[in-house]
Design a protein around this motif. Structure first.
Motif, short mmCIF file in Angstrom:
data_model
loop_
_atom_site.label_atom_id
_atom_site.label_comp_id
_atom_site.label_asym_id
_atom_site.label_seq_id
_atom_site.Cartn_x
_atom_site.Cartn_y
_atom_site.Cartn_z
N GLY A 50 44.22 -10.51 14.60
CA GLY A 50 44.40 -9.08 14.85
C GLY A 50 45.05 -8.83 16.20
N GLN A 51 45.12 -7.56 16.54
CA GLN A 51 45.79 -7.18 17.79
C GLN A 51 44.76 -6.78 18.84
OE1 GLN A 51 48.74 -4.20 16.82
NE2 GLN A 51 50.25 -5.82 16.57
N VAL A 52 45.20 -6.87 20.09
CA VAL A 52 44.34 -6.49 21.21
C VAL A 52 45.19 -5.68 22.19
CG1 VAL A 52 43.18 -7.47 23.25
CG2 VAL A 52 42.74 -8.44 21.01
N ALA A 53 44.58 -4.65 22.78
CA ALA A 53 45.31 -3.84 23.77
C ALA A 53 45.79 -4.73 24.91
CB ALA A 53 44.40 -2.75 24.31
N HIS A 54 46.94 -4.39 25.46
CA HIS A 54 47.57 -5.24 26.47
C HIS A 54 47.79 -4.40 27.73
CE1 HIS A 54 49.66 -9.06 27.15
NE2 HIS A 54 50.52 -8.36 27.86
N ALA A 55 46.98 -4.65 28.75
CA ALA A 55 46.99 -3.78 29.94
C ALA A 55 48.24 -3.98 30.79
CB ALA A 55 45.75 -4.10 30.79
N ASP A 56 48.67 -2.90 31.42
CA ASP A 56 49.73 -3.00 32.42
C ASP A 56 49.22 -2.40 33.73
OD1 ASP A 56 49.82 -0.27 32.18
OD2 ASP A 56 51.84 -0.19 31.30
N ALA A 57 50.15 -2.20 34.68
CA ALA A 57 49.73 -1.75 36.02
C ALA A 57 49.03 -0.39 35.97
CB ALA A 57 50.95 -1.70 36.93
N ALA A 58 49.48 0.50 35.07
CA ALA A 58 48.84 1.83 34.98
C ALA A 58 47.39 1.69 34.53
CB ALA A 58 49.63 2.72 34.01
N ASP A 59 47.15 0.77 33.60
CA ASP A 59 45.77 0.55 33.14
C ASP A 59 44.91 -0.06 34.25
OD1 ASP A 59 46.28 1.34 30.39
OD2 ASP A 59 47.45 -0.49 30.24
N VAL A 60 45.53 -0.93 35.04
CA VAL A 60 44.78 -1.52 36.16
C VAL A 60 44.35 -0.39 37.11
CG1 VAL A 60 44.96 -3.04 38.19
CG2 VAL A 60 45.87 -3.79 35.97
N ASN A 61 45.26 0.54 37.39
CA ASN A 61 44.91 1.69 38.26
C ASN A 61 43.72 2.46 37.72
OD1 ASN A 61 46.77 1.50 40.28
ND2 ASN A 61 48.32 2.72 39.20
N ALA A 62 43.76 2.74 36.43
CA ALA A 62 42.67 3.53 35.82
C ALA A 62 41.35 2.75 35.87
CB ALA A 62 43.03 3.88 34.37
N ALA A 63 41.42 1.46 35.59
CA ALA A 63 40.21 0.65 35.60
C ALA A 63 39.64 0.53 37.01
CB ALA A 63 40.50 -0.74 35.03
N VAL A 64 40.52 0.43 37.99
CA VAL A 64 40.04 0.30 39.38
C VAL A 64 39.32 1.59 39.80
CG1 VAL A 64 40.74 0.03 41.80
CG2 VAL A 64 41.77 -1.42 40.04
N ALA A 65 39.87 2.74 39.41
CA ALA A 65 39.21 4.01 39.77
C ALA A 65 37.80 4.05 39.16
CB ALA A 65 40.05 5.19 39.27
N ALA A 66 37.69 3.60 37.91
CA ALA A 66 36.38 3.59 37.24
C ALA A 66 35.45 2.58 37.92
CB ALA A 66 36.56 3.23 35.76
N ALA A 67 36.00 1.44 38.29
CA ALA A 67 35.18 0.40 38.92
C ALA A 67 34.72 0.84 40.31
CB ALA A 67 35.97 -0.91 39.00
N ARG A 68 35.56 1.57 41.01
CA ARG A 68 35.16 2.09 42.34
C ARG A 68 33.93 2.99 42.18
NH1 ARG A 68 35.98 0.66 47.14
NH2 ARG A 68 35.75 2.79 47.87
N ALA A 69 33.98 3.85 41.17
CA ALA A 69 32.85 4.76 40.94
C ALA A 69 31.60 3.95 40.56
CB ALA A 69 33.21 5.76 39.83
N GLY A 70 31.78 2.94 39.73
CA GLY A 70 30.66 2.09 39.33
C GLY A 70 30.08 1.35 40.51
N PHE A 71 30.95 0.87 41.38
CA PHE A 71 30.50 0.13 42.56
C PHE A 71 29.57 0.98 43.43
CE2 PHE A 71 31.51 -0.73 47.15
CZ PHE A 71 30.69 -1.85 47.27
N LYS A 72 29.93 2.25 43.60
CA LYS A 72 29.13 3.12 44.47
C LYS A 72 27.71 3.30 43.95
CE LYS A 72 33.08 5.35 46.52
NZ LYS A 72 34.07 6.39 46.35
N VAL A 73 27.55 3.18 42.65
CA VAL A 73 26.21 3.28 42.06
C VAL A 73 25.50 1.92 42.15
CG1 VAL A 73 24.92 3.75 39.93
CG2 VAL A 73 27.00 5.07 40.46
N TRP A 74 26.20 0.88 41.76
CA TRP A 74 25.60 -0.46 41.61
C TRP A 74 25.15 -1.05 42.95
CZ3 TRP A 74 23.24 -3.11 38.14
CH2 TRP A 74 23.27 -4.49 38.08
N ARG A 75 25.94 -0.80 44.00
CA ARG A 75 25.59 -1.40 45.29
C ARG A 75 24.24 -0.88 45.79
NH1 ARG A 75 29.94 1.85 49.14
NH2 ARG A 75 29.02 3.88 48.76
#
Ligand SMILES: NC(=O)c1ccc[n+]([C@@H]2O[C@H](COP(=O)([O-])OP(=O)(O)OC[C@H]3O[C@@H](n4cnc5c(N)ncnc54)[C@H](O)[C@@H]3O)[C@@H](O)[C@H]2O)c1
Length: 509
Positions: A50-75
């Motif tokens: 089957g197929q799998v989504a293939h991330a590019d730089a724009a997706d990395v940006n979006a994921a980093v923003a989400a991870a930054r928010a997650g980090f502030k909670v998790w730390r």
């Protein structure tokens, strides 16, 4: 034909592939920008998974923003609570080990039985780092009675893990453990050849961690490069080849990111004259990790055998290697899988052709299996060449395939020089009953991880990593946890008690 829809065959484990094929970040599934997808195929059959989504730089940006928010909670989650969640994930991994192992088997070609071991190792790593959360300690530095000076260790932020194809699930789960235990958010970029077990892990742990703490971005080099240069990714940990290590270092330099690099190897096995020939022959096969086609950074792919036992050892090799027979990775009885991709397969065959044309002596293997059932897969049997000259390609370059180069030696100093003549320095395995020879050699070889009368095994708690171009940093130990922290020093001046003798100022009303 879609393998997920094929008929069950008796004795063969049926893979249960993940439902979600998108990017996982911020606690939710997202299509890749522009809905980019890539096809995943099974290297043992050539069939589509089957197929799998293939991330590019724009997706990395979006994921980093989400991870930054997650980090502030998790730390700010109490370390013992973080440990509790990691142990829950370890249990989920154990409960679903067969399913995860079957996904890896069909996706990367390694036999399901050893992939069960990978799931077990990943669970053990999660438990191990859960147990170390309170070891993330600072120090108190004496500064006299007028001050308190101490350091604390803080998580570093968003950590990215860029991973290779040889142990997909073990790396996704096990290698995320230390970074998560230390309080970081993690973005995993699984290998493009075998991304499915990472997606299944995201499905299995959904809701357990705060949103954005664990993110999975399937993609290729473009996503990896965007990760390495991203200003809000605080640290990158790469397991991959030396050229990729160099590219990541270069990209990371723009933002002065710390790196943890576990790179390639061209590792030596050294057998002394007093070693038992059968034990040496077995170690040569075990050290090659033929079960997963030699696709291991730690594989001892150069064997230096003392000339007095050389022919005796070589005579045993075909039998010992015969214990590894390429077969269907989903069959519990299979002892050797397929190479992870068509590209890797072609590469290995090219190395075999080069060894033949350069005049190495073929001891076993060297031809693809004749079995019609394996005809569409990337199967190469254990292949051993003797009388290999250190200048031949197979002796110098990392093959990452089931090809072993054997060389005789008689003069110790010259042998050590040849062992150390490569730019790699990951593992080394020494076989002797002579304590002096063992110690002398262990000290002389340029490698980060040395076995004496042992090979291939890792020991949780013992630092694993390379010297020279095999990498930077150490894993599988307390040092790995500390690598995902940064030290902050705090100096507190203790003021003397305010004098009570002073007459208070009188305020006029
Ligand atoms: N030292 C270790 O612990 C260890 C363990 C396993 C594998 N390895 C090494 O991994 C290599 C085999 O795996 P591979 O072929 O997947 O390695 P690779 O270097 O081609 O790819 C590894 C990962 O890096 C990504 N990548 C590729 N180019 C990139 C770039 N320019 N910037 C950022 N990311 C990039 C890939 O997409 C993949 O996810 C071998 O060299 C092997 O020795 C090392």
């Amino acid at each position: 034909m879609d393998i997920a829809k094929s008929e069950p065959t008796p004795g063969i484990i049926q893979p249960n592939l993940p439902q979600h094929r998108d990017l996982y970040y911020g606690g939710a599934w997202h299509p890749a920008s522009g809905d980019r997808r890539s096809e995943v195929t099974s290297p043992s059959t050539g069939l589509s998974l089957g197929q799998v989504a293939h991330a590019d730089a724009a997706d990395v940006n979006a994921a980093v923003a989400a991870a930054r928010a997650g980090f502030k909670v998790w730390r700010d989650v109490h370390p013992n609570e973080r440990a509790k969640i990691l142990r829950q994930i370890a249990q989920i991994v154990r409960d679903n080990a067969l399913e995860l192992a079957a996904i890896d088997a069909v996706d990367c070609g390694n036999p399901v039985k050893v992939m069960l071991g990978d799931a077990d190792t990943a669970a053990a790593q999660l438990d191990f780092f859960a147990g170390l959360v309170t070891e993330m300690k600072g120090a108190s530095i004496p500064m006299g009675r007028g001050a308190i000076n101490f350091s604390i260790r803080e998580p570093i932020g968003v950590v990215a893990k860029i991973l290779p194809f040889n142990h997909p699930f073990m790396f996704v789960a096990g290698k995320s453990a230390a970074a998560l235990a230390a309080g970081n958010a993690v973005i995993v970029k699984p290998p493009e050849q075998a991304p499915l077990s990472a997606l299944r892990l995201a499905e299995l742990v959904e809701g357990l961690l705060p949103a954005g703490v664990f993110n999975v971005l399937p993609g290729g080099r473009e996503a990896g490069a965007a990760i390495a240069s991203h200003p809000q990714i605080a640290m990158v940990s790469l397991i991959g080849s030396v050229p990729t290590g160099r590219a990541v270092m270069q990209a990371a330099s723009a933002t002065v990111k710390p790196l943890l690099l576990e790179l390639g190897g061209k590792n030596a096995l050294i057998a002394f004259a007093d070693a038992d020939p059968m034990e040496v022959a077995r170690a040569m096969a075990a050290g090659m990790n033929f079960t997963w086609c030699g696709q291991s950074c730690g594989s001892t792919s150069r064997a230096f055998v003392h000339s007095s036992i050389y022919e005796q050892v070589l005579a045993l090799i075909p039998d010992v290697c015969g214990n590894f027979r390429p077969g269907n990775p989903l069959d519990m009885a299979t002892t050797m899988g397929a190479l992870a991709s068509r590209q890797q397969y072609e590469r290995v065959l090219d190395f075999i052709a080069s060894a033949k044309s350069e005049g190495a002596r073929l001891i076993c293997g060297g031809e693809v299996p004749a079995d019609a059932q394996l005809a569409d897969g990337c199967f190469v049997p254990p292949t051993v060449f003797a009388d290999v000259d250190p200048q031949m390609r197979i002796a110098r370059e990392e093959i990452f395939g089931p090809v072993l180069s054997v060389m005789p030696w008689s003069e110790e100093a010259a042998m050590i020089e040849t062992v150390n003549a490569v730019d790699y320095g990951l593992t080394c395995s020494i076989w002797t009953n002579d304590l002096d020879a063992a110690h002398r050699t262990a000290v002389a070889v340029e490698a980060g991880y040395v076995w004496v009368n042992e090979v291939s095994k890792h020991f949780l708690g013992a630092p694993f990593g390379g010297v020279k171009q095999s990498g930077l940093g150490r894993e599988e130990c307390l040092g790995e946890l500390l690598a995902y922290t940064q030290e902050k020093n705090i100096h507190i001046r203790i003021r003397p008690q305010a004098s009570t003798a002073k007459t208070p100022e009188r305020h006029q009303s």
